[in-house]
Design an enzyme around this catalytic site. Structure first.
Site, PDB file in Angstrom:
ATOM      1  CE  LYS A 180       6.011  -8.513 -14.608  1.00 59.13           C
ATOM      2  NZ  LYS A 180       7.189  -8.364 -13.773  1.00 59.13           N
ATOM      3  CD  GLU A 255      -7.326  -6.927  -3.301  1.00 57.98           C
ATOM      4  OE1 GLU A 255      -7.436  -5.624  -3.223  1.00 57.98           O
ATOM      5  OE2 GLU A 255      -8.402  -7.888  -3.136  1.00 57.98           O
ATOM      6  CB  CYS A 289      -1.936  -0.942  -1.359  1.00 59.72           C
ATOM      7  SG  CYS A 289      -1.957  -2.935  -0.353  1.00 59.72           S
ATOM      8  CD  GLU A 387      -1.964   3.978  -4.544  1.00 60.26           C
ATOM      9  OE1 GLU A 387      -1.643   3.678  -5.695  1.00 60.26           O
ATOM     10  OE2 GLU A 387      -1.914   3.089  -3.721  1.00 60.26           O
TER      11      GLU A 387
HETATM   12  P1  NAD Z   1       2.431  -1.717 -11.201  1.00 63.91           P
HETATM   13  O1  NAD Z   1       0.984  -1.764 -11.781  1.00 63.91           O
HETATM   14  O2  NAD Z   1       3.101  -0.929 -12.008  1.00 63.91           O
HETATM   15  O3  NAD Z   1       2.965  -3.280 -11.528  1.00 63.91           O
HETATM   16  C1  NAD Z   1       2.510  -4.436 -10.965  1.00 63.91           C
HETATM   17  C2  NAD Z   1       2.942  -5.604 -11.786  1.00 63.91           C
HETATM   18  O4  NAD Z   1       2.082  -5.562 -13.064  1.00 63.91           O
HETATM   19  C3  NAD Z   1       4.477  -5.594 -11.874  1.00 63.91           C
HETATM   20  O5  NAD Z   1       4.880  -7.062 -11.973  1.00 63.91           O
HETATM   21  C4  NAD Z   1       4.605  -5.168 -13.237  1.00 63.91           C
HETATM   22  O6  NAD Z   1       5.638  -5.627 -13.891  1.00 63.91           O
HETATM   23  C5  NAD Z   1       3.480  -5.699 -13.807  1.00 63.91           C
HETATM   24  N1  NAD Z   1       2.869  -4.951 -15.193  1.00 63.91           N
HETATM   25  C6  NAD Z   1       3.122  -3.769 -15.466  1.00 63.91           C
HETATM   26  N2  NAD Z   1       2.743  -3.415 -16.877  1.00 63.91           N
HETATM   27  C7  NAD Z   1       2.051  -4.573 -16.945  1.00 63.91           C
HETATM   28  C8  NAD Z   1       1.182  -5.018 -18.317  1.00 63.91           C
HETATM   29  N3  NAD Z   1       0.917  -4.181 -19.311  1.00 63.91           N
HETATM   30  N4  NAD Z   1       0.733  -6.067 -18.284  1.00 63.91           N
HETATM   31  C9  NAD Z   1       0.618  -7.121 -17.346  1.00 63.91           C
HETATM   32  N5  NAD Z   1       1.490  -6.652 -16.267  1.00 63.91           N
HETATM   33  C10 NAD Z   1       2.167  -5.669 -16.088  1.00 63.91           C
HETATM   34  O7  NAD Z   1       2.380  -1.581  -9.651  1.00 63.91           O
HETATM   35  P2  NAD Z   1       3.573  -1.312  -8.724  1.00 63.91           P
HETATM   36  O8  NAD Z   1       4.095   0.020  -8.931  1.00 63.91           O
HETATM   37  O9  NAD Z   1       4.473  -2.544  -8.870  1.00 63.91           O
HETATM   38  O10 NAD Z   1       2.995  -1.468  -7.491  1.00 63.91           O
HETATM   39  C11 NAD Z   1       2.330  -0.327  -6.755  1.00 63.91           C
HETATM   40  C12 NAD Z   1       0.849  -0.288  -6.921  1.00 63.91           C
HETATM   41  O11 NAD Z   1       0.398  -1.247  -6.334  1.00 63.91           O
HETATM   42  C13 NAD Z   1       0.216   0.666  -6.061  1.00 63.91           C
HETATM   43  O12 NAD Z   1      -0.815   1.570  -6.736  1.00 63.91           O
HETATM   44  C14 NAD Z   1      -0.462   0.178  -4.689  1.00 63.91           C
HETATM   45  O13 NAD Z   1      -1.462   0.618  -4.166  1.00 63.91           O
HETATM   46  C15 NAD Z   1      -0.819  -1.275  -5.535  1.00 63.91           C
HETATM   47  N6  NAD Z   1      -0.704  -2.280  -4.326  1.00 63.91           N
HETATM   48  C16 NAD Z   1      -1.867  -2.846  -3.950  1.00 63.91           C
HETATM   49  C17 NAD Z   1      -2.001  -3.730  -3.168  1.00 63.91           C
HETATM   50  C18 NAD Z   1      -3.372  -4.212  -2.683  1.00 63.91           C
HETATM   51  O14 NAD Z   1      -3.520  -5.168  -2.147  1.00 63.91           O
HETATM   52  N7  NAD Z   1      -4.356  -3.662  -2.899  1.00 63.91           N
HETATM   53  C19 NAD Z   1      -0.760  -4.267  -2.577  1.00 63.91           C
HETATM   54  C20 NAD Z   1       0.393  -3.742  -2.796  1.00 63.91           C
HETATM   55  C21 NAD Z   1       0.384  -2.897  -3.818  1.00 63.91           C
END
Ligand code: NAD
Length: 488
Positions: A180, A255, A289, A387
Site C-alpha cells: 500500500k 521507521e 526523515c 518534527e
Molecule cells: P503517514 O504516517 O501519514 O503515512 C505513512 C503511510 O501510512 C501512508 O501510506 C499512509 O496512507 C498510511 N496510513 C495512514 N493512516 C493509516 C492507518 N490508520 N493505518 C494504516 N496505514 C495508514 O506518513 P507520511 O506523511 O506519508 O510520511 C511522512 C513521515 O514519514 C514523516 O514523519 C517522516 O519522518 C516519516 N519517514 C520516516 C522514514 C524513516 O525511514 N524513518 C523515511 C521516510 C519518511
C-alpha cells in the site's frame, strides 16, 4: 522554462491476484510544481479488495516460497534491467509527482535499481548453517525460511526507493507481498509493481492496493494472515499499525520520524559546515526523515556560521522540480506547505529570528517556499522538539563540545545525527555517545548507502533494521532441526 506534461485520464488500477482491478473510488495525482497538471487517476481499494489481495498472497506463498533463489533472482534482475532502460522516464515521473528535483529523482531511480540488483544476488546467498550438537551423533541445521505474507505500507517522500527496499528483499527471500503506497504518490508505486509483475512474478506474489491509509493500510495491519508488516511513516500512524498488527502477533518493523541534530564544532571548516548543513537539511526540500532539523552550533563559531549559511541559503534556486536549474523543488502538497509556514510563525513567536521561509511566486501554481532557518532558539522551544518535515531548521547555541553532545541527545527521537569537526577526538567521542542509529561525521545527516543497515532508535524506529544483509532478519524466520544418528 515550461515543462511538457501529458495529462492523462487513464485509470491506473490495483493489482490483485494477478489481475488489474479498479477500485470503488479513485484519486487524482497532482503535480506539486504545477497544480494544474494532473498526472493521472489512481484507483483506491476498499477493505474487501484488501482482503482479496491478502488471500491471493497467502495462496501464492505456497508456490513462491518453494522456488529456487535463482528463479527469484532472475525475475528481480529482469525488473532491474527494465528500470535501467527507463531510468529517465521514471525519474521524470517521480519528480513530477513528488516534487524532488530531477537530479534527486534520477538518483532515487538509480538507488532503486541497485537495491533490486543487490537483493537479487542475496536470494542466492547461503540460507543457513550446520552446527555440531552437544550430543554425540546429532547434527543441527539452522535454516532460514520466508515468513509468509508481508504487508508493506510506505510514505510519500521516497515513492520508489522505500517501497523497493521493503518489497524486493521480501520477494527475494520467498515471501509474498501486499503493498500500500502513500495516497499522494501512487504513480511511481504503480510502475514499480507493473515492472515487477511483467518481469515474471506469478499471480498473487505481489499485490498493489492503493488508497487511504485509514482504509487500506488499516485493513492490512489488522489481517491475521499478514505475518509481517513493514511500515515507514509518521510516529502516530506507526503506533496505530503496531497495535493493530501485534494483536495477531505479526512481526512489525517501523521507521518513523526524527528531529536529527547536526553539531557544528568550534574547529569546523566553515565551508564544509555550510555544505553539510544545506545538503542534509534542504535536499529533497527537507522532506527526508534523516534531514538535519536542529543545528547545534558552538558559540565561538555561531555568528560566522549563521552569516555563511544565510548567504548560501539565499542562493538556493527554488522552482519546478523538473527544471534542470532548480536546486530545491516544491513541498509535496498544500497541507505540508501550511504546516511548514505555521511552524515558522510559531518559532518566530517563541522569540526566534527567521531567515528565509518566504512563499515563492512561480510561473506555474505550486507549493513553493524558500529554505528557512530559525536563529536564537532555546532547546525547549517547540521547534526543537517536534518534527517539521520540510525545509525548516532551527539553530541553538552550545557552550562547548560536551554541551553540544548533550543537546544532540536531548530528544525523544534517534534516527540520524551528525557532527562537523576537524578534531578526530571529538568525532570519535560523538560517535560513541550519540544516541542515534546512524551517525555522520563531516557528511550530511541524510544520504545513506543501500547495502548497510538503516534505522534508528527510541521513537524513530521499532524492530529490526532495514537494508543490506540486515533485511534478512525481518524477512526470514529460522528453523532449527536436530538430526540424530541412525537417520537414513
Ligand atoms: P503517514 O504516517 O501519514 O503515512 C505513512 C503511510 O501510512 C501512508 O501510506 C499512509 O496512507 C498510511 N496510513 C495512514 N493512516 C493509516 C492507518 N490508520 N493505518 C494504516 N496505514 C495508514 O506518513 P507520511 O506523511 O506519508 O510520511 C511522512 C513521515 O514519514 C514523516 O514523519 C517522516 O519522518 C516519516 N519517514 C520516516 C522514514 C524513516 O525511514 N524513518 C523515511 C521516510 C519518511
Amino acid at each position: 522554462m515550461t515543462m511538457t506534461t501529458t495529462t492523462t485520464t487513464t485509470m491506473h488500477s490495483n493489482h490483485i491476484a494477478g489481475r488489474w482491478v479498479d477500485g470503488s473510488d479513485s484519486t487524482s495525482n497532482i503535480n506539486p510544481s504545477d497544480t494544474d497538471d494532473i498526472i493521472g487517476h489512481y484507483a483506491r481499494a476498499d477493505a474487501g479488495q484488501v482482503t482479496d489481495a491478502i488471500g491471493a498472497a497467502a495462496e501464492a506463498f505456497k508456490g513462491w516460497s518453494t522456488t529456487t533463489g535463482q528463479e527469484r533472482a532472475d525475475i528481480l534482475d529482469t525488473a532491474g534491467s527494465e528500470m535501467r532502460a527507463r531510468q529517465g522516464e521514471l525519474a521524470d515521473l517521480l519528480a513530477r509527482e513528488e516534487g524532488k528535483t530531477i537530479t534527486e529523482a534520477r538518483g532515487e531511480v538509480d538507488r532503486t535499481i541497485r537495491i533490486i540488483r543487490y537483493h537479487a544476488a542475496q536470494a542466492l546467498m547461503p540460507a543457513g548453517e550446520v552446527v555440531h550438537s552437544i550430543r554425540p551423533g546429532v547434527k543441527i541445521d539452522v535454516v532460514r525460511e520466508p515468513v509468509g505474507v508481508v504487508g508493506v505500507i510506505t510514505p510519500w517522500n521516497f515513492p520508489l526507493a522505500i517501497p523497493a527496499w521493503k518489497i524486493i528483499p521480501a520477494l527475494a527471500y520467498g515471501n509474498t507481498v501486499v503493498f500500500k503506497p502513500a495516497d499522494l504518490v501512487p504513480a511511481s508505486a504503480w510502475h514499480l509493481v507493473d515492472i515487477l509483475v511483467r518481469a515474471g512474478l506469478p499471480d498473487g506474489v505481489l499485490n498493489l492496493t492503493m488508497g487511504r491509509g485509514s482504509v487500506v493500510g488499516d485493513a492490512i495491519a489488522r489481517d491475521p494472515r499478514v505475518s509481517a508488516l513493514s511500515f515507514t511513516g509518521s510516529v502516530a500512524t506507526g503506533a496505530h499499525v503496531l497495535e493493530a498488527a501485534q494483536s495477531h502477533q505479526a512481526r512489525v518493523q517501523l521507521e518513523m520520524g526524527g528531529k536529527n541534530p547536526l553539531i557544528i564544532s568550534d574547529d569546523a571548516d566553515l565551508d564544509v559546515a555550510v555544505s553539510v548543513a544545506v545538503d542534509g537539511s534542504f535536499g529533497s526540500t527537507g522532506q527526508r526523515c534523516t534531514a538535519a532539523e536542529r543545528f547545534i552550533v558552538d558559540e565561538r563559531i555561531h555568528d560566522a556560521f549563521v552569516e555563511a549559511l544565510a548567504a548560501r541559503m539565499s542562493k538556493v534556486v527554488v522552482g519546478d522540480a523538473r527544471d534542470p536549474r532548480t536546486q530545491m523543488g516544491p513541498v509535496v502538497d498544500a497541507r505540508q506547505l501550511e504546516q511548514n509556514q505555521a511552524a515558522l510563525r510559531r518559532a518566530e513567536a517563541d522569540a526566534g529570528e527567521v531567515i528565509g521561509g518566504e512563499l515563492v511566486e512561480a510561473p506555474r501554481p505550486g507549493f513553493y517556499m524558500r529554505p528557512a532557518a530559525v536563529v536564537g532558539t532555546k532547546q525547549t522551544d517547540w521547534i526543537n522538539v517536534e518534527e517539521v518535515f520540510g525545509p525548516v531548521v532551527s539553530i541553538v547555541k552550545s557552550r562547548d563540545h560536551d554541551e553540544a553532545v548533550a543537546l544532540a541527545n536531548d530528544t525523544e527521537f534517534g534516527l540520524s545525527s551528525g557532527i562537523v569537526t576537524t578534531s578526530l577526538a571529538k568525532a570519535a567521542d560523538f560517535q560513541r555517545r550519540s544516541k542515534a542509529g546512524m551517525v555522520m561525521v563531516n557528511v550530511p545527516t541524510a544520504g545513506v548507502d543501500y547495502h548497510v543497515p538503516f534505522g534508528g532508535r527510541a521513537r524513530s524506529s521499532f524492530g529490526t533494521r532495514e537494508q543490506g544483509t540486515y533485511a534478512r532478519e525481518f524477512y526470514t524466520t529460522v528453523k532449527t532441526t536436530y538430526v540424530g544418528a541412525g537417520t537414513v
